[in-house]
Motif scaffolding. Structure first.
Motif, PDB file in Angstrom:
ATOM      1  N   GLU A 156      42.344  60.080  -6.793  1.00 22.82           N
ATOM      2  CA  GLU A 156      42.335  59.419  -5.481  1.00 22.82           C
ATOM      3  C   GLU A 156      42.087  60.379  -4.333  1.00 22.82           C
ATOM      4  OE1 GLU A 156      45.312  55.765  -5.615  1.00 22.82           O
ATOM      5  OE2 GLU A 156      46.120  57.474  -6.750  1.00 22.82           O
ATOM      6  N   GLU A 157      42.421  61.648  -4.506  1.00 20.00           N
ATOM      7  CA  GLU A 157      42.135  62.611  -3.441  1.00 20.00           C
ATOM      8  C   GLU A 157      40.631  62.769  -3.264  1.00 20.00           C
ATOM      9  OE1 GLU A 157      44.255  66.288  -3.366  1.00 20.00           O
ATOM     10  OE2 GLU A 157      46.005  65.431  -4.361  1.00 20.00           O
ATOM     11  N   ALA A 160      39.191  59.792  -1.409  1.00 18.60           N
ATOM     12  CA  ALA A 160      39.427  59.803   0.038  1.00 18.60           C
ATOM     13  C   ALA A 160      38.411  60.659   0.796  1.00 18.60           C
ATOM     14  CB  ALA A 160      40.839  60.306   0.325  1.00 18.60           C
ATOM     15  N   THR A 161      37.748  61.578   0.094  1.00 19.75           N
ATOM     16  CA  THR A 161      36.874  62.520   0.799  1.00 19.75           C
ATOM     17  C   THR A 161      35.411  62.463   0.368  1.00 19.75           C
ATOM     18  OG1 THR A 161      37.412  64.245  -0.817  1.00 19.75           O
ATOM     19  CG2 THR A 161      38.779  64.130   1.169  1.00 19.75           C
ATOM     20  N   ASP A 171      40.415  49.136  -3.452  1.00 17.30           N
ATOM     21  CA  ASP A 171      41.546  50.003  -3.791  1.00 17.30           C
ATOM     22  C   ASP A 171      41.241  50.877  -5.006  1.00 17.30           C
ATOM     23  OD1 ASP A 171      43.126  48.817  -1.730  1.00 17.30           O
ATOM     24  OD2 ASP A 171      43.538  47.135  -3.076  1.00 17.30           O
TER      25      ASP A 171
END
Length: 772
Positions: A156-157, A160-161, A171
């Motif tokens: 998920e990191e 996010a980027t 999601d």
């Protein structure tokens, strides 16, 4: 130690609510019949006499997921999932491991060529069966250009980027990343060079991401397919309740085809082949080659014939399918599962196709099998089945395999085949055959024996010589198919098979929970190995083709507890075990199997303080009555005291709550069942005449009835019209609330028939175990 694995709880299917696109009007309806289909593929794979000889080729190192896994199914020796040969003439084999390493094998040496867990900060392999370093494929001109391609997942990191190629699913939990690598020296055994990302897409769950990427190895320079990269993109786990697989604006649930050397894709990192079937269609991604998929697990091309592309597609709760893939195909998920209508509100059943099905143009499987969960296993739970797509064998060394598509079930490890000539679109499903497996010493085994685990995690691969390989995550080994041989067929005679209700050979651990044993009889009633679980399945051979046996035993002689090892089936409800209804009102029964005494019998009586006291019986195996409390039986093999002496007996009851009759062997029980020796014993019960009999190694045992008169109240009819409460093996009370009459012994090939087998039938069955 026998076949074993840590216990894995059933995974209950959960729906992820999302609405991305409405289904096509009418696609989910039926205008012909609304009757559910509970057994969509009733024909089971036929047991073939064709056998494959497997030779261990390599043992890959252990590895661990990142982050550490909590799902037991990911806690394997390693997570190797393919083996192939680099197309550079070097003979080097490559093996991806989902936990990160890319291994090269050459001349018996192993090298870690590239490690994704070390290379990528956000590398993720700790949840999801396909998460991690999923696949690698080498450009057909790798020897010259050094290019190869991989897919891995990130967490998920990264989501996010990092910008996805197309909008992520809602999601997102993981992203699949396709990378092009260029090796500075293609012949090196450790990667050095450059890389570039060419595709990235995020999925709502950790399942059904990108499983495989590959080039068509049958395409030659100048062919339209040459150098084009295929991506098998799953539905992200949300196709169950959405129409994502049918939504042409998203990659999910599709096979994509891209040109890694082009630049007209949305991110400029790849091209969209003009020959793709949906190029120019409004609202459709030009990359789509085929659609309507849940989990397109493995695909391959036939190196001979017409070079057809075959896909092994993992189904929801029923159908494991092989599709022939052609440009523009729609396999129908989630409106269809296989050749049936799917309705997410009732996943236990499928439905007939609607009368107007042809208008949707769905392509249906050329071969398939269904899950068929055990009768006493929840239909909406993981029953431990998933197809592993395989290879068409076109090699020269094994002529018996030529023209066969060899694949299998990745969970339970069955190896199957079907003839390519019979896999025809629009025709009936091609017949499936289960092959036998042998080690190089000629010992017949199953993949569970090769890996020592009830969950195999089987995959297939090939090399440039078109040899066939099998590999397993369970123990991280690779086997090469080095020969074929003719197997000896089923251990069950036709005479027994007609009436065989339950059959436990302890060679078939239930892949979803191998503290249980699959029933190979007609009732398919799952057996529970009580207290000892998987440790009760031990390596021992009652006859030549046997590999495992069941160990039962007293655990704590001085304690009146519930820890004895025994096995059984129990249903406390007054309706009994529905799957054992063949014993409802039956006119006869037979209980037989192999037994070996391995300890002190009878056991110390744990219910009394007297250390010299012994139980007055030793439980072997039996069918419970319809009103049983776990002890009362309809038909039982047992050692029990008769006139103060322990004897082998057949003990039966015709009527629930009625009196029992005992037929006891005249011979001393220690001669019938000497310590440490495998013996085949059978008991028959004819409820219409009151006749009972005992057999040892296929021959009748002289005996006598212990109760005078007619305790059964014989009137020519069968037993009470009730379903049995279950079966008990190695003691009493399979519900495990009381322990009595334990047996310190091993058992193999237990058979329960709803007919009093004849002496000839039992003799023939005994001899069948030694056929060769």
């Amino acid at each position: 130690m026998g076949v074993r694995r840590r216990w894995v709880p059933a995974i209950i299917a959960t729906a992820i609510a999302a609405t991305l696109m409405a289904p096509p009007a009418g696609a989910g309806s039926t205008t012909s019949t609304d009757a559910p289909i509970t057994d969509p593929v009733p024909e089971q794979p036929e047991q073939s006499r064709l056998g494959l000889v497997l030779q261990e080729h390599a043992q890959l190192p252990a590895s661990q997921p990142t982050p550490p896994a909590t799902d037991q199914r990911l806690m394997r020796h390693n997570r190797i999932n393919y083996v192939g040969e680099a197309p550079d003439g070097s003979g080097r084999m490559y093996v991806p491991d989902l936990n990160g390493p890319l291994h090269l094998l050459s001349g018996g040496q192993q090298h870690v060529y590239l490690n994704f867990e070390e290379r990528f900060e956000h590398f993720y392999s700790g949840r999801g069966m396909g998460s991690g370093f999923g696949f690698v494929t080498f450009h057909p001109e790798f020897a010259e250009n050094g290019k190869f391609y991989t897919v891995h997942t990130e967490d998920e990191e990264a989501i996010a980027t990092e910008e996805p190629t197309y909008p992520n699913q809602p999601d997102p939990f993981v992203q699949s990343v396709v990378t092009e690598w260029t090796a500075a020296d293609p012949s090196a055994n450790e990667f050095a060079g450059t890389s570039r990302e060419i595709f990235r897409f995020g999925f709502s769950t950790q399942i059904h991401a990108i499983q495989q990427i590959d080039f068509n190895p049958t395409a030659e320079p100048g062919d339209p397919d040459y150098g084009l990269l295929y991506l098998a993109v799953g539905d992200g786990g949300i196709g169950l309740d959405t129409d994502v697989p049918q939504d042409m604006s998203t990659p999910a649930g599709k096979i994509l085809r891209i040109d890694p050397e082009g630049n007209d894709g949305p991110n400029g990192q790849y091209g969209i082949p003009a020959s793709n079937p949906f190029v120019g269609k409004p609202g459709a991604l030009g990359e789509i080659y085929a659609l309507g998929m849940r989990d397109p697990h493995r695909f391959s091309w036939d190196p001979g014939g017409e070079h057809a592309m075959y896909l092994g597609h993992i189904g929801q709760h029923a159908i494991e399918a092989v599709y022939e893939v052609r440009a523009g195909d729609n396999f129908g998920w989630s409106q269809r599962e296989g050749r049936f209508e799917f309705r997410p509100e009732n996943q236990c059943w499928l439905y007939p196709l609607p009368e107007d099905d042809e208008q949707y143009g769905y392509a249906y499987p050329v071969a398939a099998y269904d899950h068929d969960p055990p009768a006493n296993w929840p239909c909406n739970s993981d029953s431990g089945h998933a197809i592993s797509g395989g290879q068409v064998y076109r090699g020269t060394d094994l002529p018996q395999l030529r023209g066969k598509y060899v694949f299998g079930d990745l969970v339970d490890g069955r190896v199957l085949y079907t003839e390519v000539s019979e896999m025809k679109r629009g025709a009936e499903r091609a017949p499936l055959h289960e092959v036998q497996l042998f080690d190089t010493d000629g010992k017949r085994m199953r993949m569970t024996d090769f890996v020592g685990d009830g969950r195999v995690d089987l995959r297939f691969g090939t090399d440039s010589e078109r040899n066939l390989y099998l590999l397993a995550k369970a123990n991280g080994k690779i086997w090469k198919v080095v020969g074929t041989r003719t197997g000896s067929g089923s251990e069950v005679t036709e005479g027994v098979a007609r009436d065989l209700v339950s059959y436990y050979d302890f060679e078939h651990p239930f892949a979803a929970d191998d503290s249980r044993e699959v029933d190979s009889g007609s009732s398919r009633t799952l057996l529970t190995q009580v207290n000892g679980g998987e440790d009760m399945r031990v390596v021992d051979s009652a006859f030549p083709d046997s590999n495992n046996a069941l160990q039962v035993q007293q655990v704590a002689p001085a304690a009146n507890g519930n820890d004895d090892w025994k096995a059984g089936v129990w249903e406390g409800d007054a309706n009994g075990v529905e799957s054992l209804s063949a014993f409802n009102g039956t006119k006869g029964a037979t209980v037989m199997g192999w037994f070996k005494m391995t300890g002190e019998n009878p056991s110390p009586n744990s219910t009394t303080p007297d250390t010299d006291d012994r139980f007055n019986a030793v439980g072997l195996a039996g069918i419970l009555s319809g009103d049983s409390n776990g002890h009362d039986v309809r038909a039982l093999l047992e050692l029990i005291q008769v006139n103060g002496e322990l004897r082998l007996v057949a003990l039966g009851r015709r009527l629930d709550g009625g009196a029992s009759q005992t037929f006891a062997a005249q011979q001393d029980w220690r001669e019938v069942l000497p310590p440490g020796e495998w013996v085949h014993v059978a008991a028959t019960f004819d409820y219409t005449t009151g006749e009972m009999a005992l057999y040892r190694n296929g021959r009748p045992l002289p005996g006598f009835y212990t109760v005078p008169g007619d305790p059964w109240q014989v009137d020519g009819s069968g037993t009470s019209g009730t379903n049995p409460r279950g079966v008990k093996i190695g003691g009493s009370f399979p519900q495990n609330n009381v322990e009595r009459n334990p047996c310190n012994c091993r058992m193999d090939s237990l058979m329960f028939l709803n007919e009093a087998a004849s002496a000839d039938t039992i003799a023939q069955q005994y001899l069948r175990f030694f056929r060769h």
